[in-house]
Design a protein around this motif. Sequence first.
Motif, short mmCIF file in Angstrom:
data_model
loop_
_atom_site.label_atom_id
_atom_site.label_comp_id
_atom_site.label_asym_id
_atom_site.label_seq_id
_atom_site.Cartn_x
_atom_site.Cartn_y
_atom_site.Cartn_z
N GLU A 75 23.32 76.87 67.09
CA GLU A 75 24.25 77.19 67.90
C GLU A 75 24.77 78.68 67.55
O GLU A 75 25.84 78.81 68.48
CB GLU A 75 25.23 76.06 67.29
N HIS A 76 24.43 79.07 66.64
CA HIS A 76 24.78 80.54 66.42
C HIS A 76 23.63 81.71 67.03
O HIS A 76 23.85 82.92 66.87
CB HIS A 76 24.90 80.85 64.96
N ALA A 77 22.86 81.25 67.73
CA ALA A 77 21.77 82.20 68.45
C ALA A 77 22.43 82.70 69.54
O ALA A 77 23.22 82.11 70.29
CB ALA A 77 20.52 81.44 68.60
N ASP A 78 21.80 83.67 70.12
CA ASP A 78 22.03 84.48 71.37
C ASP A 78 21.76 83.56 72.44
O ASP A 78 20.73 82.95 72.70
CB ASP A 78 21.11 85.86 71.42
N PRO A 79 22.89 83.24 73.11
CA PRO A 79 22.50 82.40 74.41
C PRO A 79 21.72 82.70 75.17
O PRO A 79 20.96 82.08 76.00
CB PRO A 79 24.22 82.28 75.00
N LEU A 80 21.47 84.09 75.61
CA LEU A 80 20.54 84.52 76.54
C LEU A 80 19.09 84.19 76.01
O LEU A 80 17.90 83.71 76.68
CB LEU A 80 20.63 86.07 76.70
N PHE A 81 18.77 84.35 74.67
CA PHE A 81 17.61 84.07 74.29
C PHE A 81 17.40 82.63 74.15
O PHE A 81 16.15 82.16 74.39
CB PHE A 81 17.69 84.44 72.63
N LEU A 82 18.37 81.56 73.71
CA LEU A 82 18.21 80.28 74.07
C LEU A 82 17.79 79.74 75.45
O LEU A 82 16.81 78.93 75.79
CB LEU A 82 19.47 79.56 73.75
N LEU A 83 18.09 80.70 76.44
CA LEU A 83 17.94 80.36 77.93
C LEU A 83 16.43 80.84 78.16
O LEU A 83 15.72 80.07 78.89
CB LEU A 83 18.94 81.05 78.63
N GLN A 84 16.29 81.90 77.80
CA GLN A 84 14.89 82.46 77.95
C GLN A 84 13.65 81.83 77.32
O GLN A 84 12.69 81.42 77.83
CB GLN A 84 14.91 84.02 77.32
N SER A 85 13.90 81.40 76.16
CA SER A 85 12.77 80.48 75.35
C SER A 85 12.81 79.08 75.99
O SER A 85 11.56 78.65 76.27
CB SER A 85 13.08 80.55 74.18
N SER A 86 13.83 78.74 76.49
CA SER A 86 13.68 77.25 76.99
C SER A 86 13.18 77.52 78.41
O SER A 86 12.31 76.43 78.93
CB SER A 86 15.08 76.66 77.49
N LEU A 87 13.39 78.50 79.27
CA LEU A 87 12.69 78.68 80.68
C LEU A 87 11.22 78.62 80.51
O LEU A 87 10.34 78.10 80.95
CB LEU A 87 13.18 80.09 81.18
N TRP A 88 10.71 79.77 79.41
CA TRP A 88 9.28 80.05 79.31
C TRP A 88 8.51 78.59 78.71
O TRP A 88 7.27 78.50 78.67
CB TRP A 88 8.79 81.31 78.51
N GLY A 89 9.30 77.90 77.75
CA GLY A 89 8.74 76.85 77.22
C GLY A 89 8.45 75.87 78.15
O GLY A 89 7.50 74.95 78.23
N THR A 90 9.41 75.75 79.14
CA THR A 90 9.08 74.78 80.38
C THR A 90 8.03 75.28 81.29
O THR A 90 7.29 74.49 81.57
CB THR A 90 10.58 74.58 81.22
N LEU A 91 8.04 76.69 81.45
CA LEU A 91 6.85 77.06 82.52
C LEU A 91 5.51 77.03 81.46
O LEU A 91 4.40 76.67 82.33
CB LEU A 91 6.97 78.66 82.68
N LEU A 92 5.29 77.07 80.33
CA LEU A 92 4.16 77.22 79.64
C LEU A 92 3.45 75.71 79.58
O LEU A 92 2.56 75.43 79.34
CB LEU A 92 4.30 77.60 78.31
N SER A 93 4.54 74.56 79.80
CA SER A 93 4.13 73.17 79.57
C SER A 93 3.99 72.37 80.91
O SER A 93 3.51 71.41 81.00
CB SER A 93 5.09 72.51 78.60
N ASN A 94 4.63 73.05 82.18
CA ASN A 94 4.91 72.28 83.20
C ASN A 94 4.49 73.27 84.51
O ASN A 94 4.94 72.98 85.53
CB ASN A 94 6.10 71.84 83.32
N THR A 95 3.68 74.08 84.40
CA THR A 95 3.58 75.14 85.60
C THR A 95 3.05 74.47 86.76
O THR A 95 3.46 74.68 87.85
CB THR A 95 2.56 76.35 85.35
#
Length: 253
Positions: A75-95
């Motif tokens: 909850e204290h992490a950079d919101p942009l980082f949370l968004l970036q990592s979630s996007l690439w986690g999604t891509l790496l697992s569901n391309t």
Amino acid sequence: MEKQSPLNKHKRRSKYALPLGGVFLILAVIGLVSVAGFCIRLTNRIMDNTQEKSKFEDYLLPVVMFDPVEFDSPEHADPLFLLQSSLWGTLLSNTDKYTYDESAMLVVPASDLDVYAAKLYGSNVKLQHQTIEDFDVTYPYDPETKTYGVPVMGQTSQYTPQVTKIEKKGDLYTLTVGYIPPGTLWEAAVGGSKYEPEPDKYMIYQLKKVKDGYNILSIKGLDTWEAEQQSGTEQVPEITTQDAAALSRFPAV
């Protein structure tokens, strides 16, 4: 009827006792070897946790690749980082399940990022959906369709994870993670070298085992972690509403 003397009976028993005893001795040796082999294999499996390290490295890749600033709670992490990592986690697992639009961009629903964010950081983390700009690459967000456009050129990873140590206490895991720069891996591949690449730095990741995998609780620098351990001021990860409800079922001591 002629009776056998005690001496003859003893000789007959001795005649069969020797081979029978040998059979039991052989079986005992085989059993001992089998047990020893089992113990050795079990010890090797316990000591060699390469497979478990590899599993954590795959899980942490979309996080480590952005070299996040340390935090004591998602909850204290950079919101942009949370968004970036979630996007690439999604891509790496569901391309394979996504399609391209007329601009040759991969179309990814924002809801898929929400699902992956919960997989990485828990259900308490809420993403702030917006257009993402990484260096010279832009990932446009369409608020009407609630989708992201991912260009073909994609993202260049800054680091890849190398888990060097795993400590477990109940359902809490403490991982020592080395950050391997991409140049090191490329140079090793081109030169045909078999050496283990040296991490640029190490970070401490605290994870919690949950029903469907793990959640990241905190990321800290090695110096910060060691200082907290020495001073006894290690911050305890925040207890979620679900955890509090579970604890309330136990009587106070």
